[in-house]
Design a protein around this motif. Sequence first.
Motif, PDB file in Angstrom:
ATOM      1  N   ASN A 105       6.194 -33.082  34.812  1.00  0.00           N
ATOM      2  CA  ASN A 105       6.137 -34.456  34.343  1.00  0.00           C
ATOM      3  C   ASN A 105       4.855 -34.670  33.544  1.00  0.00           C
ATOM      4  OD1 ASN A 105       8.486 -35.867  35.638  1.00  0.00           O
ATOM      5  ND2 ASN A 105       7.510 -35.123  37.507  1.00  0.00           N
ATOM      6  N   CYS A 107       2.070 -38.002  32.198  1.00  0.00           N
ATOM      7  CA  CYS A 107       1.736 -39.391  32.513  1.00  0.00           C
ATOM      8  C   CYS A 107       0.614 -39.920  31.650  1.00  0.00           C
ATOM      9  CB  CYS A 107       1.355 -39.526  33.985  1.00  0.00           C
ATOM     10  SG  CYS A 107      -0.227 -38.743  34.425  1.00  0.00           S
ATOM     11  N   GLU A 111      14.103 -37.148  41.136  1.00  0.00           N
ATOM     12  CA  GLU A 111      13.346 -37.712  40.021  1.00  0.00           C
ATOM     13  C   GLU A 111      11.989 -38.185  40.528  1.00  0.00           C
ATOM     14  OE1 GLU A 111      15.145 -42.260  40.079  1.00  0.00           O
ATOM     15  OE2 GLU A 111      15.825 -40.866  38.545  1.00  0.00           O
ATOM     16  N   PRO A 112      10.959 -38.265  39.684  1.00  0.00           N
ATOM     17  CA  PRO A 112      11.005 -37.973  38.243  1.00  0.00           C
ATOM     18  C   PRO A 112      10.966 -36.472  37.962  1.00  0.00           C
ATOM     19  CG  PRO A 112       8.775 -38.569  38.884  1.00  0.00           C
ATOM     20  CD  PRO A 112       9.624 -38.726  40.112  1.00  0.00           C
ATOM     21  N   LYS A 113      11.697 -36.086  36.940  1.00  0.00           N
ATOM     22  CA  LYS A 113      11.691 -34.715  36.443  1.00  0.00           C
ATOM     23  C   LYS A 113      11.731 -34.761  34.919  1.00  0.00           C
ATOM     24  CE  LYS A 113      13.877 -32.197  40.273  1.00  0.00           C
ATOM     25  NZ  LYS A 113      14.982 -31.278  40.636  1.00  0.00           N
ATOM     26  N   ALA A 129       9.780 -36.347  33.111  1.00  0.00           N
ATOM     27  CA  ALA A 129       9.606 -37.759  32.775  1.00  0.00           C
ATOM     28  C   ALA A 129       8.206 -38.063  32.235  1.00  0.00           C
ATOM     29  CB  ALA A 129       9.895 -38.621  33.995  1.00  0.00           C
ATOM     30  N   LEU A 131       5.438 -40.986  32.721  1.00  0.00           N
ATOM     31  CA  LEU A 131       5.102 -42.075  33.628  1.00  0.00           C
ATOM     32  C   LEU A 131       3.895 -42.862  33.141  1.00  0.00           C
ATOM     33  CD1 LEU A 131       6.732 -39.962  35.462  1.00  0.00           C
ATOM     34  CD2 LEU A 131       5.629 -41.141  37.388  1.00  0.00           C
ATOM     35  N   VAL A 151       8.298 -44.982  35.718  1.00  0.00           N
ATOM     36  CA  VAL A 151       8.859 -44.106  34.698  1.00  0.00           C
ATOM     37  C   VAL A 151       9.156 -44.936  33.452  1.00  0.00           C
ATOM     38  CG1 VAL A 151      10.785 -42.596  34.090  1.00  0.00           C
ATOM     39  CG2 VAL A 151       9.838 -42.546  36.414  1.00  0.00           C
TER      40      VAL A 151
END
Length: 271
Positions: A209, A211, A248-250, A252, A254, A260
């Motif tokens: 992920n 972010c 989830e999250p995968k 993604a 953020l 998300v």
Amino acid sequence: MVTGGNKGIGYAIVKELCAKFEGRVYLTARDEGRGRDTVNTLKKVLKERLGIGTEAGLGLSPSFHQLDIDDQKSIDAFAAYLKNTYGGLDVLVNNAAIAYKVFFITNLIHLFDLSLVCHVSSSCGHLSEIRGDEPAASQLRAKLAAETLTEEELCGLMEQFVAAAKDGTFRQAGWPASTYVVSKVGVSALTRIQQRALDSDPRPDLIVNSCHPGYVNTDMTSHKGPLSIEQGAVCPSHLALLPPDITEPKGAYLWHDKSVVDWTTKKPAPV
């Protein structure tokens, strides 16, 4: 393992993981002297303020290893150390501020088991930041958002940006006037590519992920950010400590509040 961990958000992430992660936490930095000094300081902080012991083997004491992700020899040396010492790496927080090192994480994934990856991106890493001249920018956004985009194609797009920046045609080609934006968009796109590849891997719980940690008071923001480094570490640490068997999250993107965000549409107001 946290890259760029000797100051700022990286330092706060290491501190958070030392308090919560049941294992060995490695702070890495390019400069060995600064890195070791930071580890020694952090050990005192953990012991005095959090009541955490620093005895070897507890898994609550930070360790240090030199790592310069611009130096392939340094990467290879650390990878070999991890493989020989532990047989693998569970969690990587890719925090180091880099232009674009697409194969850094890929090489690690290929070298040994790596379960969780958190790329520290930015609000600038949202796809909507690709806003050069239209319709070229729209075409670029479509290419970057494509579900069929490969690492090689992503590298090719980054190389096109470099070439366009050198000859001054980046706006006409659809690119923004910021290498930082392009690099962070590249990291966000890479996250999606890597997760798609890992979805077909038989090993369980392989998750990548990225972010936006928020606008944090660090050297990089000239200390103009309203958030503390501890607040900036909240989302990266959350992603590094995801439990097993999640859906989830995968792959993604953020926001700093752990929500998300749709990477392909309008982004929230940056904070």
